[in-house]
Write an enzyme that holds these catalytic residues in place. Structure first.
Site, PDB file in Angstrom:
ATOM      1  N   GLY A  22       0.749  -1.000  -0.110  1.00 58.34           N
ATOM      2  CA  GLY A  22      -0.012   0.151  -0.113  1.00 58.34           C
ATOM      3  C   GLY A  22       0.776   1.373  -0.015  1.00 58.34           C
ATOM      4  N   SER A  23       1.902   1.129  -0.532  1.00 57.94           N
ATOM      5  CA  SER A  23       2.765   2.475  -0.483  1.00 57.94           C
ATOM      6  C   SER A  23       2.107   3.525  -1.505  1.00 57.94           C
ATOM      7  CB  SER A  23       4.322   2.179  -0.807  1.00 57.94           C
ATOM      8  OG  SER A  23       4.467   1.930  -2.118  1.00 57.94           O
ATOM      9  N   HIS A  58       0.202   1.261 -13.357  1.00 59.38           N
ATOM     10  CA  HIS A  58       1.065   0.193 -14.030  1.00 59.38           C
ATOM     11  C   HIS A  58       2.259   0.549 -13.919  1.00 59.38           C
ATOM     12  CE1 HIS A  58       1.567  -3.515 -16.146  1.00 59.38           C
ATOM     13  NE2 HIS A  58       2.274  -3.072 -16.697  1.00 59.38           N
ATOM     14  N   GLU A  76       6.023   6.432  -9.359  1.00 58.63           N
ATOM     15  CA  GLU A  76       4.491   5.968  -9.089  1.00 58.63           C
ATOM     16  C   GLU A  76       3.738   6.997  -8.096  1.00 58.63           C
ATOM     17  OE1 GLU A  76       3.248   1.819  -8.732  1.00 58.63           O
ATOM     18  OE2 GLU A  76       5.404   1.217  -9.721  1.00 58.63           O
TER      19      GLU A  76
HETATM   20  C1  GRF Z   1       3.204  -0.938  -7.853  1.00 56.32           C
HETATM   21  O1  GRF Z   1       4.364  -1.239  -8.350  1.00 56.32           O
HETATM   22  C2  GRF Z   1       1.913  -0.879  -8.745  1.00 56.32           C
HETATM   23  O2  GRF Z   1       2.283  -0.107 -10.142  1.00 56.32           O
HETATM   24  C3  GRF Z   1       1.476  -2.398  -8.921  1.00 56.32           C
HETATM   25  O3  GRF Z   1       1.790  -2.875  -7.937  1.00 56.32           O
HETATM   26  C4  GRF Z   1       2.453  -2.206  -6.834  1.00 56.32           C
HETATM   27  C5  GRF Z   1       2.070  -1.739  -5.533  1.00 56.32           C
HETATM   28  O4  GRF Z   1       3.106  -1.429  -4.748  1.00 56.32           O
HETATM   29  N1  GRF Z   1       0.165  -2.162  -9.595  1.00 56.32           N
HETATM   30  P1  GRF Z   1       2.229  -0.868  -3.371  1.00 56.32           P
HETATM   31  O5  GRF Z   1       1.398  -1.759  -2.624  1.00 56.32           O
HETATM   32  O6  GRF Z   1       1.521   0.605  -3.852  1.00 56.32           O
HETATM   33  O7  GRF Z   1       3.462  -0.506  -2.663  1.00 56.32           O
END
Ligand code: GRF
Length: 197
Positions: free
Chosen positions: A14-15, A109, A179
């Site tokens: 959930g980062s 993604h 992201e």
């Molecule tokens: C991220 O790399 C996102 O692109 C993918 O899953 C990962 C989730 O990471 N769909 P987090 O749980 O938000 O740390």
């Protein structure tokens, strides 16, 4: 400007979700944090939601056989969600949920779609494929979710360089930083009407 009412679906750490929460709390993202749903009772996402005082739910096939989608819609409706944020949700979202929140389901993604998307392209597989293909640039993509996976309209992308000595892990980390910035920036653009969904 229209405040977004966000509902998160997340399976792991959930980062991305946390980065969005932080922006909303600091006032740089116009959003209410309505609810978090995870299919994984041990997920960091649920832990973070609890720590932030956001309504948190564990919804899995085991608990609600055949009724997961119904439950997701029920919870998000009850909590006033108008925009769904997929943040590392490892389940395929059923058409019924996508139709219910039509045009308001976003996903992130960890590559520059349409490249490196589709079946099997999740987690480290994506970054391995990017490196194996000899790409010099990768990045992150925010897109709308329709019934075909990784195929909805692209709303925003952020590039990151692929370095010569990158491994899938080091590339994944660099992309993840991008992201974290891109998701809340894109949501804010939606809130202020700069991106129409
Ligand atoms: C991220 O790399 C996102 O692109 C993918 O899953 C990962 C989730 O990471 N769909 P987090 O749980 O938000 O740390």
């Amino acid at each position: 400007m229209k405040l977004l009412n966000l509902g998160f679906l997340a399976s792991h750490g959930g980062s991305n979700m946390q980065a969005i929460i932080d922006k909303a709390k600091s006032g740089s993202l116009a959003a209410n944090l309505c609810a978090v749903i995870s299919n994984n009772s041990n997920s960091g996402a649920l832990e973070k939601a609890n720590a932030e005082g956001i309504a948190a739910y564990h919804v899995s096939e085991k608990q609600f056989p055949g009724k997961v989608s119904e439950k997701i819609i029920e919870i998000f409706e009850k909590q006033g969600v108008d925009t769904i944020v997929l943040a590392g949700y490892m389940k395929i979202l059923d058409k019924s949920v996508i139709e219910h929140f039509k045009g308001r389901v976003l996903n992130i993604h960890p590559a520059l779609l349409p490249k490196f998307g589709g079946q099997g392209m999740y987690g480290m597989n994506v970054h391995k494929a990017v490196i194996e293909a000899g790409e010099s640039v990768s990045g992150a993509t925010i897109h709308l979710v329709d019934s075909e996976y990784d195929r909805g309209r692209i709303l925003a992308q952020k590039e990151v360089p692929v370095l010569l000595d990158d491994t899938a892990e080091t590339l994944a980390q660099r992309v993840l930083q991008a992201e974290h910035l891109l998701y809340s920036e894109t949501l804010q653009k939606i809130a202020i009407g700069e991106i129409a969904i």
